[in-house]
Design an enzyme around this catalytic site. Structure first.
Site, PDB file in Angstrom:
ATOM      1  N   ASP A   9       1.474 -31.114  11.692  1.00 44.99           N
ATOM      2  CA  ASP A   9       0.745 -30.928  12.947  1.00 44.99           C
ATOM      3  C   ASP A   9      -0.672 -31.486  12.778  1.00 44.99           C
ATOM      4  O   ASP A   9      -1.421 -30.997  11.937  1.00 44.99           O
ATOM      5  CB  ASP A   9       0.700 -29.408  13.237  1.00 44.99           C
ATOM      6  N   ASP A 103       1.342 -35.579  18.610  1.00 50.85           N
ATOM      7  CA  ASP A 103       0.562 -35.217  17.418  1.00 50.85           C
ATOM      8  C   ASP A 103       1.284 -34.262  16.468  1.00 50.85           C
ATOM      9  O   ASP A 103       0.641 -33.601  15.653  1.00 50.85           O
ATOM     10  CB  ASP A 103      -0.788 -34.615  17.834  1.00 50.85           C
ATOM     11  N   GLU A 104       2.589 -34.175  16.552  1.00 49.48           N
ATOM     12  CA  GLU A 104       3.294 -33.319  15.601  1.00 49.48           C
ATOM     13  C   GLU A 104       4.726 -33.815  15.413  1.00 49.48           C
ATOM     14  O   GLU A 104       5.336 -34.359  16.330  1.00 49.48           O
ATOM     15  CB  GLU A 104       3.312 -31.860  16.067  1.00 49.48           C
TER      16      GLU A 104
END
Length: 394
Positions: A9, A103-104
């Site tokens: 993350d 974003d993860e």
DNA sequence: TCTGGGGTCCTAGGACCC
DNA sequence: TCTGGGGTCCTAGGACCC
């Protein structure tokens, strides 16, 4: 054998992205979000969080809390480019990488980590390498399922590494507030709290002691919760990027409006953008939805299913305008949105087959085929051009 | 200080068909 | 006289996530 699922993350991704291309912003409170009077914070750097600024906060409030903050509007094409580097980097550790969002990601590292004596040092070097090579910080969570990996990565931020094994669930998850349960949001948490269920541990015992009631209330979700909390949820990392199921655009007006002409003009713009997205995704749609948010934030929608799929902006505009006009009460509204749903592949089956089927010459079919080939060729040129733009721009 | 924009999935009632 | 049961599609709404 339990798998080893890793959730990576990125910490304060958009803010960090800005600091990467502006080193003078490093160490300063950077706030990315909508800068208009009705904007909200998308991401705040950790320096800005010290002032109490956080995601989803009205930008005005953020300015009050952090008057010296660096406020930036957000540059999604740039973030997407960095995101691609991020996922490319993760693929050094496993071919099984799933993009959970910009974003993860989940990485199935079973094969690498089960052979390693010191898995922690492998993860630490993943983390360090990401920072050194791309400049991105991340929190890492490890578990036998996606749920546990996700919960783990949430526990130490920024730059944490947390492992939750099945036998750790009671010790590590049960004490957490129910709001921390991935999949339980504000509404459900409030409902559970009103029943005296305050922690994940309370929730776990409730699934056993009050199974019937819980099942009735939660329906299908109940099984997801029970599996998750016992460490037996989804552990399949899917490297395929799924096809979009809908594409939509919406806009909040600078001030609430009941100006029919203004609203229709915005619907037209949004519809055009939706049409462009559709052709970019090589999809047609068989459903159009128009959303309206009123001054009290109540959202309502009108939609229609189509027998024949459409893609042309003109068609979307017509339908969206009609859906709105047929249902508009005349009251002030805050937001309007247009979404295309029930997406189907652009490829025209008939056109594809017409070259090879019964061999009879059919002028219509041939024309359809020629048109579709032309469209494809055009698209290729457009794609090449946009790649070139990207290269020069960054 | 005054609440974005992009999505996914689930539910539930009514229509419609057999 | 008085009202089945199952399946699927359509539409609207809502919860949740980043």
């Amino acid at each position: 054998m339990a798998k080893i699922i890793v959730h990576v993350d990125l910490n304060a991704f958009f803010a960090t992205a800005e600091q990467i291309r502006r080193p003078d912003y490093v160490g300063k409170p950077v706030i990315v979000g909508g800068l208009g009077p009705r904007g909200v914070v998308s991401t705040a750097s950790y320096e800005a969080r010290k002032y109490g600024v956080h995601s989803a906060m009205p930008i005005g409030e953020a300015r009050m809390l952090c008057p010296n903050g660096i406020f930036l509007p957000g540059d999604y094409p740039y973030y997407e480019m960095l995101s691609r580097s991020f996922f490319g980097y993760l693929k050094n550790y496993s071919s099984l990488v799933e993009e959970a969002s910009i974003d993860e990601g989940f990485v199935d590292m079973t094969s690498l980590l089960s052979k390693t004596k010191d898995p922690l040092s492998v993860l630490a070097s993943l983390q360090r390498g990401l920072l050194e090579q791309i400049g991105l910080r991340c929190s890492i969570g490890v578990g036998p399922t996606k749920f546990l990996a996700k919960m783990a990565s949430d526990m130490k931020k920024p730059m944490g590494i947390t492992i939750i094994r099945r036998k750790d669930i009671k010790k590590m998850l049960y004490p957490l507030p129910i709001d921390n349960f991935f999949g339980i949001g504000k509404k459900t948490a409030a409902h559970l709290r009103s029943k005296g269920i305050n922690t994940i541990g309370d929730f776990a015992s409730e699934t056993v002691n009050n199974e019937f009631e819980m099942k009735k209330f939660f329906g299908k979700r109940f099984d997801y919760y029970v599996d998750s909390i016992n460490g037996y949820g989804d552990d399949v990392v899917n490297p395929e990027r799924p096809d979009p199921k809908s594409v939509g655009h919406s806009r909040t007006f600078m001030t609430d409006t009941d100006d029919f002409a203004e609203i229709k003009a915005v619907i037209e713009e949004l519809s055009k953008e939706v049409g462009e997205r559709l052709s970019k995704e090589k999809k047609k749609c068989k459903r159009i939805v128009v959303n309206v948010k009123d001054t009290n934030f109540k959202v309502s929608s009108k939609s229609i299913n189509l027998n024949e799929p459409i893609i042309e902006s003109e068609d979307i505009i017509k339908l969206a305008k009609k859906l709105f006009a047929d249902n508009y009460s005349g009251k002030m509204i805050r937001l309007v949105g247009v979404t295309a749903g029930n997406l189907v592949p652009l490829k025209d089956r008939n056109a594809q087959m017409s070259l090879f089927d019964d061999g009879e010459y059919d002028e219509d079919k041939t024309q359809v085929l020629v048109d579709s080939l032309n469209r494809k060729a055009n698209k290729k040129v457009v794609m090449i051009a946009s790649e070139a733009l990207k290269k020069n721009g960054y």
